[in-house]
Design an enzyme around this catalytic site. Sequence first.
Site, PDB file in Angstrom:
ATOM      1  N   ASN A   1     -10.562  -9.954   1.034  1.00 56.31           N
ATOM      2  CA  ASN A   1      -9.735 -10.987   0.618  1.00 56.31           C
ATOM      3  C   ASN A   1      -9.680 -11.983   1.735  1.00 56.31           C
ATOM      4  O   ASN A   1      -9.197 -11.592   2.954  1.00 56.31           O
ATOM      5  CB  ASN A   1      -8.325 -10.417   0.396  1.00 56.31           C
ATOM      6  CG  ASN A   1      -7.261 -11.483  -0.051  1.00 56.31           C
ATOM      7  OD1 ASN A   1      -7.787 -12.697  -0.037  1.00 56.31           O
ATOM      8  ND2 ASN A   1      -6.059 -10.925   0.323  1.00 56.31           N
TER       9      ASN A   1
ATOM     10  N   LYS B   1      -8.571 -15.002   1.918  1.00 55.58           N
ATOM     11  CA  LYS B   1      -7.113 -15.615   1.910  1.00 55.58           C
ATOM     12  C   LYS B   1      -7.437 -17.217   2.293  1.00 55.58           C
ATOM     13  O   LYS B   1      -8.401 -17.603   1.525  1.00 55.58           O
ATOM     14  CB  LYS B   1      -5.967 -15.134   2.883  1.00 55.58           C
ATOM     15  CG  LYS B   1      -5.910 -13.539   2.730  1.00 55.58           C
ATOM     16  CD  LYS B   1      -4.932 -12.913   3.515  1.00 55.58           C
ATOM     17  CE  LYS B   1      -4.750 -11.391   3.326  1.00 55.58           C
ATOM     18  NZ  LYS B   1      -3.834 -10.959   3.980  1.00 55.58           N
TER      19      LYS B   1
ATOM     20  N   HIS C   1      -0.932 -10.749  -5.386  1.00 50.97           N
ATOM     21  CA  HIS C   1      -0.908 -10.465  -3.842  1.00 50.97           C
ATOM     22  C   HIS C   1       0.605 -10.675  -3.345  1.00 50.97           C
ATOM     23  O   HIS C   1       1.106 -11.673  -3.866  1.00 50.97           O
ATOM     24  CB  HIS C   1      -1.909 -11.305  -3.356  1.00 50.97           C
ATOM     25  CG  HIS C   1      -2.175 -10.797  -1.841  1.00 50.97           C
ATOM     26  ND1 HIS C   1      -1.233 -10.917  -0.668  1.00 50.97           N
ATOM     27  CD2 HIS C   1      -2.920  -9.953  -1.055  1.00 50.97           C
ATOM     28  CE1 HIS C   1      -1.506 -10.368   0.427  1.00 50.97           C
ATOM     29  NE2 HIS C   1      -2.763  -9.689  -0.036  1.00 50.97           N
TER      30      HIS C   1
ATOM     31  N   GLU D   1       1.503 -11.973  -0.820  1.00 46.72           N
ATOM     32  CA  GLU D   1       1.930 -13.249  -0.296  1.00 46.72           C
ATOM     33  C   GLU D   1       2.175 -14.439  -1.335  1.00 46.72           C
ATOM     34  O   GLU D   1       2.832 -15.231  -1.126  1.00 46.72           O
ATOM     35  CB  GLU D   1       0.581 -13.662   0.765  1.00 46.72           C
ATOM     36  CG  GLU D   1       0.366 -12.872   1.939  1.00 46.72           C
ATOM     37  CD  GLU D   1      -0.846 -12.580   2.521  1.00 46.72           C
ATOM     38  OE1 GLU D   1      -1.884 -13.488   2.161  1.00 46.72           O
ATOM     39  OE2 GLU D   1      -0.959 -11.704   3.218  1.00 46.72           O
TER      40      GLU D   1
ATOM     41  N   GLU E   1      -0.622  -2.010  -1.491  1.00 48.49           N
ATOM     42  CA  GLU E   1      -0.442  -2.761  -0.196  1.00 48.49           C
ATOM     43  C   GLU E   1       0.822  -2.907   0.356  1.00 48.49           C
ATOM     44  O   GLU E   1       1.424  -3.858   0.086  1.00 48.49           O
ATOM     45  CB  GLU E   1      -1.014  -4.220  -0.338  1.00 48.49           C
ATOM     46  CG  GLU E   1      -2.662  -4.334  -0.697  1.00 48.49           C
ATOM     47  CD  GLU E   1      -3.217  -5.600  -0.330  1.00 48.49           C
ATOM     48  OE1 GLU E   1      -4.180  -5.453   0.502  1.00 48.49           O
ATOM     49  OE2 GLU E   1      -2.886  -6.640  -0.710  1.00 48.49           O
TER      50      GLU E   1
ATOM     51  N   GLY F   1      -1.776  -7.324   7.823  1.00 46.71           N
ATOM     52  CA  GLY F   1      -2.230  -8.417   8.861  1.00 46.71           C
ATOM     53  C   GLY F   1      -1.183  -7.912  10.182  1.00 46.71           C
ATOM     54  O   GLY F   1      -1.233  -8.600  11.124  1.00 46.71           O
TER      55      GLY F   1
ATOM     56  N   SER G   1      -4.305  -3.474   6.773  1.00 42.91           N
ATOM     57  CA  SER G   1      -5.019  -3.360   8.269  1.00 42.91           C
ATOM     58  C   SER G   1      -5.776  -2.293   8.038  1.00 42.91           C
ATOM     59  O   SER G   1      -6.232  -1.482   8.953  1.00 42.91           O
ATOM     60  CB  SER G   1      -4.023  -2.971   9.042  1.00 42.91           C
ATOM     61  OG  SER G   1      -2.932  -4.088   9.464  1.00 42.91           O
TER      62      SER G   1
HETATM   63  P1  PGA Z   1      -5.116  -7.021   6.216  1.00 42.98           P
HETATM   64  O1  PGA Z   1      -4.738  -7.717   4.615  1.00 42.98           O
HETATM   65  O2  PGA Z   1      -6.288  -6.294   5.907  1.00 42.98           O
HETATM   66  O3  PGA Z   1      -5.451  -8.158   6.951  1.00 42.98           O
HETATM   67  O4  PGA Z   1      -4.076  -6.343   6.565  1.00 42.98           O
HETATM   68  C1  PGA Z   1      -4.965  -6.962   3.467  1.00 42.98           C
HETATM   69  C2  PGA Z   1      -4.427  -7.979   2.327  1.00 42.98           C
HETATM   70  O5  PGA Z   1      -3.569  -8.725   2.276  1.00 42.98           O
HETATM   71  O6  PGA Z   1      -5.201  -7.871   1.309  1.00 42.98           O
END
Ligand code: PGA
Length: 252
Positions: free
Chosen positions: A10, A12, A93, A95, A164, A170, A209
């Site tokens: 992803n 983003k 997601h 976010e 998640e 992140g 992560s």
């Molecule tokens: P990350 O993001 O691997 O940077 O923690 C995962 C995601 O939000 O899909």
Amino acid sequence: MVRRRLIAGNWKMNGTAAALGEVTSIALAAAQHDEVDVALCLPATLIGRAGDAARGFAIGGQDVHYADKGAHTGCISALMLVNAGASLTIVGHSERRQDQQESDEDVRAKAETALAAGLGVILCVGESDAVRERGEAVAHVSAQLDASLPKAPSDASRLSIAYEPIWAIGTGKVAGVIEIGEMHAALRGRLIAAYGEAGQAMRILYGGSVKASNATEIFAVPDVDGALVGGASLTAADFVPIIAAAGDRTPR
Ligand code: PGA
């Protein structure tokens, strides 16, 4: 039951044409691991060119609108994604649930629209740290999944769930294998309750992560059928070892 693993990146809001070389490198490496399904969910602006740079490789979107078309400035329809060359999309997601105030009902509608258009769907759920600290993570995420699930897809393999934990995205913090196992088992139960036997075939990905250094341990957890990877999917150097870890089914 042995499910084919899916490793989805992803990106983003990252990546311009300068990053297409990474897409090509990742696609070439993925072709060496045909025991694993690999996809990159890219910014919409890159989908078409990524398809040209990596023919036959699965490219996805990061969101889709629930309406087929119309007056929705800035939004992208399922037909547009398909037309650009995408074969899947992320929905729900955290976010987007936070930044765009997307509700479970929105996520369900988006998943249904995407599935009807022939796209694969990665539907995300996850709890905040406050919810986890209150000891309510499993109940919260189970309820979120129940309310977000689309009506039974004709092809179970096209719907995947991504667990998640928001506090792990992140941040470099990863849920422990006990927590991941507990949550994935609960989500498997919800999928079977919703879809019967078809719920056994759906993949449940872990996200938050994931890196080469923790992937093997995470993939060994029962009911973890792959990963949704953010930061570590941006370069082939970081992402390809995660694909390789998913391809290794040596019992541990
Ligand atoms: P990350 O993001 O691997 O940077 O923690 C995962 C995601 O939000 O899909």
